[in-house]
Design a protein around this motif. Structure first.
Motif, PDB file in Angstrom:
ATOM      1  N   ARG A  23      12.735   8.830 -11.002  1.00  0.00           N
ATOM      2  CA  ARG A  23      12.926   7.473 -11.510  1.00  0.00           C
ATOM      3  C   ARG A  23      12.312   6.436 -10.559  1.00  0.00           C
ATOM      4  O   ARG A  23      11.620   5.505 -10.986  1.00  0.00           O
ATOM      5  CB  ARG A  23      14.416   7.196 -11.712  1.00  0.00           C
ATOM      6  N   ARG A  24      12.560   6.607  -9.269  1.00  0.00           N
ATOM      7  CA  ARG A  24      12.029   5.652  -8.300  1.00  0.00           C
ATOM      8  C   ARG A  24      10.505   5.724  -8.234  1.00  0.00           C
ATOM      9  O   ARG A  24       9.826   4.692  -8.131  1.00  0.00           O
ATOM     10  CB  ARG A  24      12.631   5.912  -6.920  1.00  0.00           C
ATOM     11  N   ARG A  25       9.964   6.934  -8.295  1.00  0.00           N
ATOM     12  CA  ARG A  25       8.510   7.062  -8.201  1.00  0.00           C
ATOM     13  C   ARG A  25       7.821   6.432  -9.418  1.00  0.00           C
ATOM     14  O   ARG A  25       6.802   5.746  -9.280  1.00  0.00           O
ATOM     15  CB  ARG A  25       8.131   8.530  -8.090  1.00  0.00           C
ATOM     16  N   LEU A  26       8.366   6.657 -10.578  1.00  0.00           N
ATOM     17  CA  LEU A  26       7.787   6.067 -11.782  1.00  0.00           C
ATOM     18  C   LEU A  26       7.872   4.544 -11.741  1.00  0.00           C
ATOM     19  O   LEU A  26       6.947   3.844 -12.162  1.00  0.00           O
ATOM     20  CB  LEU A  26       8.481   6.607 -13.023  1.00  0.00           C
ATOM     21  N   ALA A  27       8.990   4.037 -11.230  1.00  0.00           N
ATOM     22  CA  ALA A  27       9.144   2.583 -11.126  1.00  0.00           C
ATOM     23  C   ALA A  27       8.135   2.003 -10.138  1.00  0.00           C
ATOM     24  O   ALA A  27       7.561   0.933 -10.372  1.00  0.00           O
ATOM     25  CB  ALA A  27      10.572   2.244 -10.701  1.00  0.00           C
ATOM     26  N   PHE A  28       7.903   2.697  -9.036  1.00  0.00           N
ATOM     27  CA  PHE A  28       6.925   2.229  -8.051  1.00  0.00           C
ATOM     28  C   PHE A  28       5.513   2.238  -8.629  1.00  0.00           C
ATOM     29  O   PHE A  28       4.747   1.279  -8.455  1.00  0.00           O
ATOM     30  CB  PHE A  28       6.981   3.103  -6.806  1.00  0.00           C
ATOM     31  N   GLU A  44       7.350  22.609   1.780  1.00  0.00           N
ATOM     32  CA  GLU A  44       6.515  22.905   0.629  1.00  0.00           C
ATOM     33  C   GLU A  44       5.843  21.645   0.125  1.00  0.00           C
ATOM     34  O   GLU A  44       6.230  20.521   0.470  1.00  0.00           O
ATOM     35  CB  GLU A  44       7.367  23.538  -0.465  1.00  0.00           C
ATOM     36  N   LYS A  45       4.839  21.815  -0.683  1.00  0.00           N
ATOM     37  CA  LYS A  45       4.106  20.666  -1.221  1.00  0.00           C
ATOM     38  C   LYS A  45       5.010  19.838  -2.140  1.00  0.00           C
ATOM     39  O   LYS A  45       5.928  20.350  -2.766  1.00  0.00           O
ATOM     40  CB  LYS A  45       2.873  21.155  -1.981  1.00  0.00           C
ATOM     41  N   GLY A  46       4.728  18.537  -2.193  1.00  0.00           N
ATOM     42  CA  GLY A  46       5.471  17.653  -3.083  1.00  0.00           C
ATOM     43  C   GLY A  46       6.864  17.297  -2.598  1.00  0.00           C
ATOM     44  O   GLY A  46       7.764  17.088  -3.409  1.00  0.00           O
ATOM     45  N   THR A  47       7.081  17.217  -1.277  1.00  0.00           N
ATOM     46  CA  THR A  47       8.405  16.895  -0.748  1.00  0.00           C
ATOM     47  C   THR A  47       8.412  15.580   0.023  1.00  0.00           C
ATOM     48  O   THR A  47       9.240  15.373   0.899  1.00  0.00           O
ATOM     49  CB  THR A  47       8.910  18.035   0.160  1.00  0.00           C
ATOM     50  N   ALA A  48       7.492  14.692  -0.268  1.00  0.00           N
ATOM     51  CA  ALA A  48       7.449  13.321   0.287  1.00  0.00           C
ATOM     52  C   ALA A  48       7.179  13.289   1.783  1.00  0.00           C
ATOM     53  O   ALA A  48       7.522  12.314   2.442  1.00  0.00           O
ATOM     54  CB  ALA A  48       8.746  12.570  -0.025  1.00  0.00           C
ATOM     55  N   LYS A  49       6.550  14.322   2.331  1.00  0.00           N
ATOM     56  CA  LYS A  49       6.243  14.317   3.760  1.00  0.00           C
ATOM     57  C   LYS A  49       5.297  13.172   4.105  1.00  0.00           C
ATOM     58  O   LYS A  49       5.592  12.325   4.964  1.00  0.00           O
ATOM     59  CB  LYS A  49       5.627  15.669   4.173  1.00  0.00           C
ATOM     60  N   LEU A  93      19.793  14.301  -8.171  1.00  0.00           N
ATOM     61  CA  LEU A  93      18.948  13.791  -7.097  1.00  0.00           C
ATOM     62  C   LEU A  93      17.472  13.856  -7.479  1.00  0.00           C
ATOM     63  O   LEU A  93      16.700  12.928  -7.202  1.00  0.00           O
ATOM     64  CB  LEU A  93      19.210  14.588  -5.817  1.00  0.00           C
ATOM     65  N   ARG A  94      17.068  14.942  -8.121  1.00  0.00           N
ATOM     66  CA  ARG A  94      15.690  15.043  -8.586  1.00  0.00           C
ATOM     67  C   ARG A  94      15.368  13.941  -9.610  1.00  0.00           C
ATOM     68  O   ARG A  94      14.280  13.360  -9.599  1.00  0.00           O
ATOM     69  CB  ARG A  94      15.442  16.427  -9.196  1.00  0.00           C
ATOM     70  N   GLN A 149       0.808  -1.212   0.000  1.00  0.00           N
ATOM     71  CA  GLN A 149       0.000   0.000   0.000  1.00  0.00           C
ATOM     72  C   GLN A 149       0.844   1.266   0.000  1.00  0.00           C
ATOM     73  O   GLN A 149       0.371   2.310  -0.442  1.00  0.00           O
ATOM     74  CB  GLN A 149      -0.922   0.009   1.218  1.00  0.00           C
ATOM     75  N   HIS A 150       2.047   1.166   0.502  1.00  0.00           N
ATOM     76  CA  HIS A 150       2.847   2.368   0.676  1.00  0.00           C
ATOM     77  C   HIS A 150       4.224   2.212   0.039  1.00  0.00           C
ATOM     78  O   HIS A 150       4.760   1.109  -0.093  1.00  0.00           O
ATOM     79  CB  HIS A 150       3.002   2.698   2.169  1.00  0.00           C
ATOM     80  N   TYR A 151       4.781   3.315  -0.314  1.00  0.00           N
ATOM     81  CA  TYR A 151       6.129   3.404  -0.856  1.00  0.00           C
ATOM     82  C   TYR A 151       7.124   2.959   0.214  1.00  0.00           C
ATOM     83  O   TYR A 151       6.979   3.296   1.392  1.00  0.00           O
ATOM     84  CB  TYR A 151       6.374   4.863  -1.230  1.00  0.00           C
ATOM     85  N   PRO A 152       8.161   2.197  -0.116  1.00  0.00           N
ATOM     86  CA  PRO A 152       9.125   1.747   0.902  1.00  0.00           C
ATOM     87  C   PRO A 152       9.853   2.921   1.563  1.00  0.00           C
ATOM     88  O   PRO A 152      10.266   3.866   0.885  1.00  0.00           O
ATOM     89  CB  PRO A 152      10.094   0.867   0.105  1.00  0.00           C
ATOM     90  N   PHE A 153      10.026   2.823   2.856  1.00  0.00           N
ATOM     91  CA  PHE A 153      10.687   3.897   3.594  1.00  0.00           C
ATOM     92  C   PHE A 153      12.140   4.068   3.151  1.00  0.00           C
ATOM     93  O   PHE A 153      12.640   5.191   3.052  1.00  0.00           O
ATOM     94  CB  PHE A 153      10.624   3.593   5.097  1.00  0.00           C
ATOM     95  N   THR A 154      12.817   2.981   2.899  1.00  0.00           N
ATOM     96  CA  THR A 154      14.235   3.053   2.521  1.00  0.00           C
ATOM     97  C   THR A 154      14.432   3.536   1.097  1.00  0.00           C
ATOM     98  O   THR A 154      15.574   3.746   0.665  1.00  0.00           O
ATOM     99  CB  THR A 154      14.899   1.674   2.680  1.00  0.00           C
ATOM    100  N   ALA A 155      13.343   3.713   0.339  1.00  0.00           N
ATOM    101  CA  ALA A 155      13.456   4.239  -1.026  1.00  0.00           C
ATOM    102  C   ALA A 155      13.310   5.741  -1.073  1.00  0.00           C
ATOM    103  O   ALA A 155      13.490   6.348  -2.129  1.00  0.00           O
ATOM    104  CB  ALA A 155      12.404   3.590  -1.929  1.00  0.00           C
ATOM    105  N   VAL A 156      12.993   6.366   0.059  1.00  0.00           N
ATOM    106  CA  VAL A 156      12.865   7.825   0.110  1.00  0.00           C
ATOM    107  C   VAL A 156      14.259   8.442   0.068  1.00  0.00           C
ATOM    108  O   VAL A 156      15.140   8.065   0.852  1.00  0.00           O
ATOM    109  CB  VAL A 156      12.123   8.273   1.382  1.00  0.00           C
TER     110      VAL A 156
END
Length: 707
Positions: free
Chosen positions: A215-220, A37-42, A209-210, A3-10
């Protein structure tokens, strides 16, 4: 499917991940507030955190998730010594912004009360979050009384419920995590201080880094299961490391030398109270346990101070959180704190471990962080994410440092001349900026009548909190027991009651009608033309507006800023809860050019119209700051009068703050207030102290909208 993105992938949020991990190692730290700010994986990081926490043992069937070794505060107890135990994952409980107090604390079980006449407690979200994570997204938008309840429970480790005829105390030890976007409003300083740790997050600026984040988000998103499987090993390693740190934290030694150093740092940074010292000490201990050490080192104190102190140095809402890392390093020095006080028969260096830990580690050597884990806090460089107080477009030659006693032309006000200092006409596009003085306590401006907006501290309204003035059918925000009983009593004979329990039905339910105070939209419409550009006058105007902004912050209002100069008006700040953004826009506001008064009023009316569509219950208060002159366009005076009368017909509550100064006054702003059917207030009477003096002389006269 996970259900959630892996913590170690942040990636790219090292401070945030470190703070979250430390507060799970030692929940007594008091939780984490993540600002950014918005969109910072909080939200992504917080929701992923629960998956890497070690599972917990609970008493089977207990609604309060009691620890089998300590179930004394469970209302479902007492439990037998051989009560069955079950192991389950740690819960992540989300508190919606619109939740009510009974949803948070729990209340009377309504169904059983009506069907069986039994007063039984129905647990709330605090009970469900016990020994887990309680997550509040956009915590700055949560009602203040709910935030107070949250933070009190987090600090005390238990929740006390006294409502609806229920009296219950239960354990409520949880990791409190709040996220917020400062652009939507700040937390009150008192509430901000109750969060143990605060971190500022921002999107990374490095392209590499961006690119990795995307890349990781698209793969997920493309294949969540395969992506999560690739991080299964780092997730398991992180879970084991958290469990090891939780087991070790009670054995970490915080010596007198470390305590002395923490006290020196907190005193040097002038933080209020002693909570900062306690939180910093607990965080340093957790940081040492996280790195597998049994005593606190210099780097542990440094990491703790960077997380626990920045938000506690704010003195008012316009101060950006932050900490001087150079000063922190000077205070820490180069020597490690003594792990324990020297005994009388030892020299000052006897028993000291130097760089070697007592547990056999090699001193400052730290475990290598896995993917997404926080890197060691070794005093390296940090990105500066504090907001700049000056816009990039501000003129570099603005005379913000000119002497305050410079000659001005405040003594005369010629309506035909839009002039700056020295009487030289300012070009339409030119402008100078002048800073504001120190804010003061302003007199209260409020909207007349009784509204129904969000709870706040300005105008009278029917709200969910406040003084009880009656009842209404239905449950509403909570049951009014007295009103419900009174509604049911006359119907008991018809319902066949001949003694025994009161017969209640759903149509008997009554909720309390309460009168309290609401928050409003305070829209500032500021004349920034040449007639306002005299330095001393503009400083007085900005100081008055800054004082009113601070008052709006304290009363939980939304604020907006419209300015007009030259030939047009500009919405400098759309309605927002962030008054510190409004203060920065005000500081950068230039003055000069002609006065398009009608355009300013029309722009303010358009902002109010749009906000009414977005939030019909929030009543607006227009604060028009002007000297009343109108010099731009054809027949500007008559056009401004017609627009003012039209705006008055729209029912907009307005206060005209008159900025005219000098011995000879045309009183144009007072005439404008008459056309607007608005309250009139000279700028030198905005201060509440001036009002008190005037009242003492018997000379204070009030109009609608001004108290």
């Amino acid at each position: 499917m996970p259900q959630h993105y892996p913590f170690t992938a942040v990636v790219g949020s090292d401070d945030m991940t470190l703070a979250l991990l430390l507060t799970t190692v030692s929940p007594e730290i008091g939780g984490v507030l993540v600002r950014g700010e918005k969109g910072t994986a909080k939200s992504t990081a917080v929701r992923a955190l629960a998956a890497v926490l070690p599972p917990i043992d609970v008493v089977a069937g207990d609604r309060f998730s009691s620890d089998p070794r300590d179930a004394g505060l469970s209302p479902d107890g007492p439990f037998a010594a051989d009560a069955s135990v079950e192991t389950r994952p740690v819960r992540l409980v989300e508190l919606p912004v619109g939740a009510t107090e009974d949803r948070l604390l729990g209340s009377l079980h309504l169904e059983k009360a009506l069907s069986s006449g039994v007063a039984e407690y129905e647990p709330g979200l605090l009970a469900r979050a016990h020994r887990g994570i309680l997550y509040v997204d956009e915590v700055n938008l949560l009602h203040d009384h709910l935030v107070d309840l949250l933070l009190d429970a987090a600090a005390m480790g238990r929740a006390t419920v006294e409502r609806d005829g229920v009296s219950v105390v239960h354990a409520a030890r949880f990791v409190l995590v709040g996220t917020m976007n400062p652009e939507e409003g700040e937390l009150r300083p008192q509430l901000l201080d109750r969060f143990g740790l605060t971190v500022e997050v921002a999107a990374p600026r490095e392209p590499a880094l961006r690119t990795e984040v995307v890349r990781r988000r698209l793969a997920f998103d493309a294949d969540p299961e395969a992506f999560a499987q690739g991080y299964a090993s780092p997730e398991a390693d992180l879970r084991d490391r958290i469990a090891a740190a939780q087991a070790l934290v009670a054995d970490v030694l915080l010596g007198d030398g470390a305590l002395q150093k923490i006290a020196e740092i907190c005193a040097a940074f002038d933080v209020d109270g002693l909570r900062a010292d306690i939180v910093t000490a607990r965080t340093a201990v957790a940081h040492a346990a996280w790195h597998g050490r049994r005593h606190v080192l210099r780097e542990d104190i440094r990491a703790a101070a960077l997380l626990a102190l920045p938000h506690r140095r704010r003195r008012n809402p316009f101060d950006a959180p932050g900490i001087d890392e150079d000063l922190l390093d000077r205070l820490l020095g180069d020597d490690e704190p003594d792990p324990e006080p020297p005994r009388p028969d030892e020299g000052p260096d006897d028993g000291a471990d130097g760089a070697d830990g007592t547990d056999g580690t090699d001193g400052p050597q730290q475990p290598e962080a896995g993917p997404g884990q926080a890197p060691p806090q070794d005093g390296g460089e940090r990105a500066d994410t504090s907001p700049d107080s000056r816009a990039d477009g501000a003129p570099s030659d603005a005379p913000t440092d000119a002497p305050t006693d410079a000659p001005t032309d405040d003594s005369t006000d010629d309506p035909s001349d839009d002039s700056t200092d020295g009487g030289v006409p300012a070009p339409a596009g030119a402008g100078t900026t002048v800073g504001a003085g120190a804010p003061y306590r302003p007199r209260l401006l409020r909207v007349a009548g009784t509204g129904e907006g969000e709870a706040g501290r300005r105008s009278r309204a029917i709200t969910s909190t406040g003084r009880r003035i009656g009842t209404t059918p239905g449950r509403g925000a909570g049951i009014d027991l007295v009103g419900t009983v009174r509604a049911a009593v006359p119907r008991q004979f018809d319902r066949g009651r001949r003694g025994g329990a009161l017969v209640l039905r759903s149509d008997d339910l009554r909720s309390a009608v309460r009168e309290g105070k609401e928050s409003n939209l305070v829209l500032f419409c500021v004349d920034a033309s040449g007639s306002m550009a005299a330095r001393r006058r503009m400083q007085q105007v900005k100081t008055a507006i800054l004082s009113l902004l601070l008052d709006a912050y304290q009363r939980r209002d939304k604020v907006g800023l419209v300015t007009f100069r030259g030939h047009e008006a500009d919405v400098a700040l759309p309605p927002t809860g962030s008054v510190d953004v409004a203060a920065r826009r005000l500081e950068e506001l230039p003055a000069g050019g002609r006065t398009p008064l009608a355009e300013g009023l029309l722009a303010a009316a358009d902002v109010i119209r749009r906000e009414r569509l977005r939030d019909p219950r929030r009543r607006p208060l227009l604060v028009l700051v002007t000297d009343g002159r109108a010099t731009a366009g054809d027949d500007p005076v008559e056009r401004s009068r017609r627009v003012a009368e039209w705006l008055a017909d729209q029912g907009v509550e307005t206060v005209v703050v008159d900025c005219e100064s000098g011995p000879f006054r045309l009183r144009l702003a007072e005439r404008l207030a008459t056309s607007l059917r608005a309250a009139y207030l000279p700028v030198d009477e905005v201060s509440a102290d001036v009002l008190t003096v005037a009242a003492g002389r018997g000379g204070a006269t009030g109009r609608q909208g001004v108290a």
